[in-house]
Write a protein that holds these residues in place. Structure first.
Motif, PDB file in Angstrom:
ATOM      1  N   ARG A 199      59.841  29.050  69.872  1.00 19.09           N
ATOM      2  CA  ARG A 199      59.200  29.376  71.144  1.00 19.09           C
ATOM      3  C   ARG A 199      58.769  30.842  71.180  1.00 19.09           C
ATOM      4  NH1 ARG A 199      62.790  26.219  75.679  1.00 19.09           N
ATOM      5  NH2 ARG A 199      61.141  26.987  77.082  1.00 19.09           N
ATOM      6  N   LEU A 200      59.592  31.719  70.619  1.00 18.91           N
ATOM      7  CA  LEU A 200      59.204  33.124  70.544  1.00 18.91           C
ATOM      8  C   LEU A 200      58.020  33.308  69.603  1.00 18.91           C
ATOM      9  CD1 LEU A 200      62.697  34.892  70.454  1.00 18.91           C
ATOM     10  CD2 LEU A 200      61.021  34.940  72.324  1.00 18.91           C
ATOM     11  N   ALA A 201      57.978  32.555  68.517  1.00 19.68           N
ATOM     12  CA  ALA A 201      56.840  32.642  67.594  1.00 19.68           C
ATOM     13  C   ALA A 201      55.549  32.265  68.310  1.00 19.68           C
ATOM     14  CB  ALA A 201      57.072  31.725  66.394  1.00 19.68           C
ATOM     15  N   ARG A 202      55.595  31.175  69.071  1.00 18.95           N
ATOM     16  CA  ARG A 202      54.386  30.735  69.771  1.00 18.95           C
ATOM     17  C   ARG A 202      53.992  31.714  70.866  1.00 18.95           C
ATOM     18  NH1 ARG A 202      53.292  27.942  74.428  1.00 18.95           N
ATOM     19  NH2 ARG A 202      51.338  26.738  74.433  1.00 18.95           N
ATOM     20  N   TYR A 203      54.959  32.239  71.601  1.00 20.65           N
ATOM     21  CA  TYR A 203      54.649  33.120  72.733  1.00 20.65           C
ATOM     22  C   TYR A 203      54.107  34.463  72.269  1.00 20.65           C
ATOM     23  CZ  TYR A 203      55.127  35.316  77.333  1.00 20.65           C
ATOM     24  OH  TYR A 203      54.861  35.950  78.530  1.00 20.65           O
ATOM     25  N   THR A 204      54.702  35.021  71.207  1.00 23.83           N
ATOM     26  CA  THR A 204      54.366  36.381  70.785  1.00 23.83           C
ATOM     27  C   THR A 204      53.387  36.434  69.615  1.00 23.83           C
ATOM     28  OG1 THR A 204      56.176  36.522  69.182  1.00 23.83           O
ATOM     29  CG2 THR A 204      56.674  37.157  71.461  1.00 23.83           C
ATOM     30  N   SER A 205      53.237  35.324  68.879  1.00 24.70           N
ATOM     31  CA  SER A 205      52.460  35.301  67.629  1.00 24.70           C
ATOM     32  C   SER A 205      53.038  36.249  66.581  1.00 24.70           C
ATOM     33  CB  SER A 205      50.984  35.643  67.877  1.00 24.70           C
ATOM     34  OG  SER A 205      50.387  34.665  68.708  1.00 24.70           O
ATOM     35  N   ASN A 206      54.339  36.506  66.677  1.00 23.71           N
ATOM     36  CA  ASN A 206      55.034  37.360  65.722  1.00 23.71           C
ATOM     37  C   ASN A 206      55.581  36.485  64.592  1.00 23.71           C
ATOM     38  OD1 ASN A 206      56.957  38.931  64.326  1.00 23.71           O
ATOM     39  ND2 ASN A 206      57.446  40.143  66.150  1.00 23.71           N
ATOM     40  N   ASP A 207      55.121  36.722  63.369  1.00 23.13           N
ATOM     41  CA  ASP A 207      55.500  35.878  62.242  1.00 23.13           C
ATOM     42  C   ASP A 207      56.987  35.948  61.903  1.00 23.13           C
ATOM     43  OD1 ASP A 207      52.986  34.873  61.889  1.00 23.13           O
ATOM     44  OD2 ASP A 207      52.421  36.282  60.303  1.00 23.13           O
ATOM     45  N   THR A 208      57.644  37.014  62.325  1.00 19.79           N
ATOM     46  CA  THR A 208      59.074  37.133  62.052  1.00 19.79           C
ATOM     47  C   THR A 208      59.833  35.951  62.636  1.00 19.79           C
ATOM     48  OG1 THR A 208      58.999  39.548  62.005  1.00 19.79           O
ATOM     49  CG2 THR A 208      61.134  38.541  62.432  1.00 19.79           C
ATOM     50  N   TYR A 209      59.485  35.562  63.852  1.00 23.13           N
ATOM     51  CA  TYR A 209      60.170  34.439  64.500  1.00 23.13           C
ATOM     52  C   TYR A 209      59.841  33.126  63.797  1.00 23.13           C
ATOM     53  CZ  TYR A 209      60.829  37.946  68.145  1.00 23.13           C
ATOM     54  OH  TYR A 209      61.168  39.089  68.827  1.00 23.13           O
ATOM     55  N   ALA A 210      58.606  32.977  63.368  1.00 27.74           N
ATOM     56  CA  ALA A 210      58.216  31.768  62.648  1.00 27.74           C
ATOM     57  C   ALA A 210      58.975  31.660  61.329  1.00 27.74           C
ATOM     58  CB  ALA A 210      56.715  31.764  62.398  1.00 27.74           C
ATOM     59  N   GLN A 211      59.183  32.787  60.655  1.00 28.99           N
ATOM     60  CA  GLN A 211      59.927  32.776  59.397  1.00 28.99           C
ATOM     61  C   GLN A 211      61.376  32.387  59.619  1.00 28.99           C
ATOM     62  OE1 GLN A 211      59.209  36.746  57.951  1.00 28.99           O
ATOM     63  NE2 GLN A 211      57.029  36.342  57.561  1.00 28.99           N
ATOM     64  N   THR A 212      61.965  32.888  60.706  1.00 35.72           N
ATOM     65  CA  THR A 212      63.335  32.486  61.032  1.00 35.72           C
ATOM     66  C   THR A 212      63.404  30.995  61.311  1.00 35.72           C
ATOM     67  OG1 THR A 212      63.867  34.659  61.955  1.00 35.72           O
ATOM     68  CG2 THR A 212      65.259  32.821  62.635  1.00 35.72           C
ATOM     69  N   ALA A 213      62.460  30.509  62.097  1.00 36.76           N
ATOM     70  CA  ALA A 213      62.428  29.077  62.410  1.00 36.76           C
ATOM     71  C   ALA A 213      62.369  28.255  61.125  1.00 36.76           C
ATOM     72  CB  ALA A 213      61.230  28.765  63.305  1.00 36.76           C
ATOM     73  N   GLU A 214      61.548  28.670  60.176  1.00 37.83           N
ATOM     74  CA  GLU A 214      61.432  27.975  58.896  1.00 37.83           C
ATOM     75  C   GLU A 214      62.769  27.969  58.154  1.00 37.83           C
ATOM     76  OE1 GLU A 214      58.894  26.590  57.041  1.00 37.83           O
ATOM     77  OE2 GLU A 214      57.006  27.222  57.984  1.00 37.83           O
ATOM     78  N   GLU A 215      63.424  29.124  58.093  1.00 38.61           N
ATOM     79  CA  GLU A 215      64.674  29.231  57.329  1.00 38.61           C
ATOM     80  C   GLU A 215      65.771  28.371  57.952  1.00 38.61           C
ATOM     81  OE1 GLU A 215      67.836  32.595  55.638  1.00 38.61           O
ATOM     82  OE2 GLU A 215      65.863  33.205  56.408  1.00 38.61           O
ATOM     83  N   VAL A 216      65.901  28.456  59.263  1.00 37.40           N
ATOM     84  CA  VAL A 216      66.940  27.668  59.931  1.00 37.40           C
ATOM     85  C   VAL A 216      66.651  26.178  59.774  1.00 37.40           C
ATOM     86  CG1 VAL A 216      68.042  27.164  62.139  1.00 37.40           C
ATOM     87  CG2 VAL A 216      67.383  29.516  61.593  1.00 37.40           C
ATOM     88  N   TYR A 217      65.392  25.811  59.948  1.00 37.76           N
ATOM     89  CA  TYR A 217      65.031  24.400  59.852  1.00 37.76           C
ATOM     90  C   TYR A 217      65.277  23.859  58.444  1.00 37.76           C
ATOM     91  CZ  TYR A 217      62.569  20.047  60.539  1.00 37.76           C
ATOM     92  OH  TYR A 217      62.263  18.710  60.624  1.00 37.76           O
ATOM     93  N   ASP A 218      64.916  24.638  57.428  1.00 34.94           N
ATOM     94  CA  ASP A 218      65.128  24.206  56.048  1.00 34.94           C
ATOM     95  C   ASP A 218      66.615  24.024  55.763  1.00 34.94           C
ATOM     96  OD1 ASP A 218      62.418  24.225  55.660  1.00 34.94           O
ATOM     97  OD2 ASP A 218      62.372  26.106  54.517  1.00 34.94           O
ATOM     98  N   TRP A 219      67.445  24.895  56.329  1.00 37.78           N
ATOM     99  CA  TRP A 219      68.886  24.740  56.117  1.00 37.78           C
ATOM    100  C   TRP A 219      69.378  23.432  56.745  1.00 37.78           C
ATOM    101  CZ3 TRP A 219      73.212  24.362  59.313  1.00 37.78           C
ATOM    102  CH2 TRP A 219      74.445  24.440  58.669  1.00 37.78           C
ATOM    103  N   LEU A 220      68.897  23.124  57.916  1.00 36.46           N
ATOM    104  CA  LEU A 220      69.317  21.898  58.597  1.00 36.46           C
ATOM    105  C   LEU A 220      68.884  20.647  57.844  1.00 36.46           C
ATOM    106  CD1 LEU A 220      68.629  22.856  62.317  1.00 36.46           C
ATOM    107  CD2 LEU A 220      70.801  21.971  61.437  1.00 36.46           C
TER     108      LEU A 220
END
Length: 461
Positions: A199-220
């Motif tokens: 949600r932070l990635a979409r709201y801010t367009s900051n790739d840092t949040y998108a990268q975190t989302a990717e890492e957490v999701y891949d772990w799950l």
């Protein structure tokens, strides 16, 4: 105040008879006037359990036995009700709750919750401020962190607890070492971090949040074994509860809960809406297919908590899970139009059933647990109220624009550094709880349990 347990059939019959003389809840699904009239009554029922307006009560908390996290869930739903129904009756109450529960470091780690707060608990208050951020809810004054900054503080403090020493990554359930569950990694804590980051990635367009989302999701989905593809032709995910860190998270707890599926599904919808990446479209479809275990044509597509509802064993916490699940259904419908038709069928059928369940109690519109019962089933409490609120108000979701971003009219002020100076390098936040505090909490718990058992015996007699 309404009780929080299922009452006996005799009392149920008496109250149902009395309720027929009072204002029962009626609903025309998807009609704004009808939905807002119905949810106004439901919110009144939610506040029957609120202690923030009572003498000696704490602003932002609900009465025992409801934990702090469920208050965050409730206020998130009330923000959406403020938005959908343009009803400012409880605007000041919601605002005060969000501000008063921030904690001294303004990261939703208040010291009075250190004996119970886990990563998932903090996340649910993060969800509430994300709702405030995406709905342009009344902003804090300029000398205070905005909703975006508060959400970033929640994200930063939780992400700092990512634990690579056990199970190849992931969050533990608990924040503090002294709390039961510190040695357990669960889906809800990690899915919640994924949800916040997306949600932070979409709201801010900051790739840092998108990268975190990717890492957490891949772990799950790739490392932990908590999310697995079904061994059939349904192209669906199965989502398990979690595992202890002993044995490298190999001994899974296989409970399946609506809120885990819903949060992962909506997180994928946010990432798909933000990136247009076909990866997220593919992942999203697997959850849309997977959630069918919580409804089917034999029960008219009405949602139920399959792990506990039919056996009558749902705890207070579990009786609220359909609340965030319902909100996530609405978010997915508005963010991923290709799934709108299928999801809205479930929302509308469940909302109609939930409205029928809201026909109990002495007020005539107390909500029940079983939305397929055809009336009030005798269960009631905060979880039942907020679940009915969410499913009914989300019949309106397609009548509004998608959640705001800072490019589409969002006004909330952010701070990417928020929360970074409030935790150390371990999985434990810097907070001191004395032995006296722990003993006092144990005494309070014991007294509460004894009182509850006494009241239970009195009610049975």
């Amino acid at each position: 105040m309404k009780p929080i347990m299922k009452i006996s059939p005799c009392i149920l019959l008496l109250l149902s008879s009395f309720a027929s003389l009072t204002s029962a809840l009626t609903l025309t699904v998807g009609d704004k006037t009808s939905v807002c009239a119905a949810t106004s009554l439901i919110v009144d029922g939610v506040l029957d359990y609120y202690q923030g307006t009572t003498y000696g009560g704490t602003i932002g908390l609900f009465k025992d036995p409801y934990y702090w996290w469920e208050a965050g869930e409730a206020f998130g739903g009330m923000i959406d009700n403020w938005y959908f129904c343009e009803n400012d009756t409880y605007e000041d109450l919601i605002y005060s709750a969000l501000m008063n529960q921030r904690g001294s470091d303004k990261d939703y780690i208040p010291s009075n919750q250190s004996l119970t707060e886990g990563n998932d608990d903090q996340s649910f208050w993060g969800f509430a401020v994300l709702e405030a951020m995406e709905r342009n809810f009344t902003n804090p004054p300029s000398d205070q962190p905005g909703w975006l900054a508060l959400a970033q503080a929640v994200y930063n403090t939780i992400w700092a607890r990512w634990d690579t020493a056990n199970c190849g990554g992931g969050l533990r359930w608990q924040i503090f070492t002294w709390n039961k569950g510190y040695d357990y990694k669960n889906t809800i804590s990690n899915a919640s971090l994924f949800f916040i980051a997306s949600r932070l990635a979409r709201y801010t367009s900051n790739d840092t949040y998108a990268q975190t989302a990717e890492e957490v999701y891949d772990w799950l989905t790739e490392t932990s074994g908590f999310v697995v593809s079904s061994n059939d032709t349904t192209n669906a995910y199965t989502v398990y509860d979690g595992a202890g860190i002993s044995g490298n998270c190999s001994d899974l707890s296989t409970g399946e809960w609506t809120y885990n599926y819903g949060i992962l599904m909506a997180g994928c919808a946010y990432m798909y809406n933000h990136t247009s990446d076909t990866k997220w479209e593919t992942e999203l479809e697997k959850y849309v297919n997977g959630i069918s275990i919580f409804y089917n044509t034999s029960n008219n597509n009405i949602i139920y908590e399959r792990q506990c509802q039919q056996s009558g064993s749902c705890t207070n916490d579990q009786r609220s899970f359909k609340s965030i699940f319902s909100r996530c259904l609405g978010q997915t419908a508005i963010l991923a139009p290709q799934h709108q038709s299928d999801i809205m069928k479930v929302i509308e059928a469940s909302a109609a059933g939930a409205a029928q369940s809201c026909s109990g109690g002495s007020d005539g519109h107390t909500c029940g647990l079983n939305w397929g019962y055809g009336g009030w089933d005798g269960w009631y409490g905060l979880g039942e109220q907020i679940s009915a609120l969410e499913i009914i108000q989300n019949t309106l979701v397609l009548q509004y624009d998608a959640p705001l971003t800072n490019e589409t009219g969002g006004t909330s002020e952010g701070d990417t550094e928020a929360g970074l100076d409030t935790n150390d390098v371990t999985n434990v936040n810097e907070i001191t709880v004395s032995q006296k505090d722990k003993v006092s909490a144990a005494i309070v718990t014991t007294v509460t349990l004894v009182t509850f058992l006494g009241l239970s015996v009195w009610m049975v007699l």
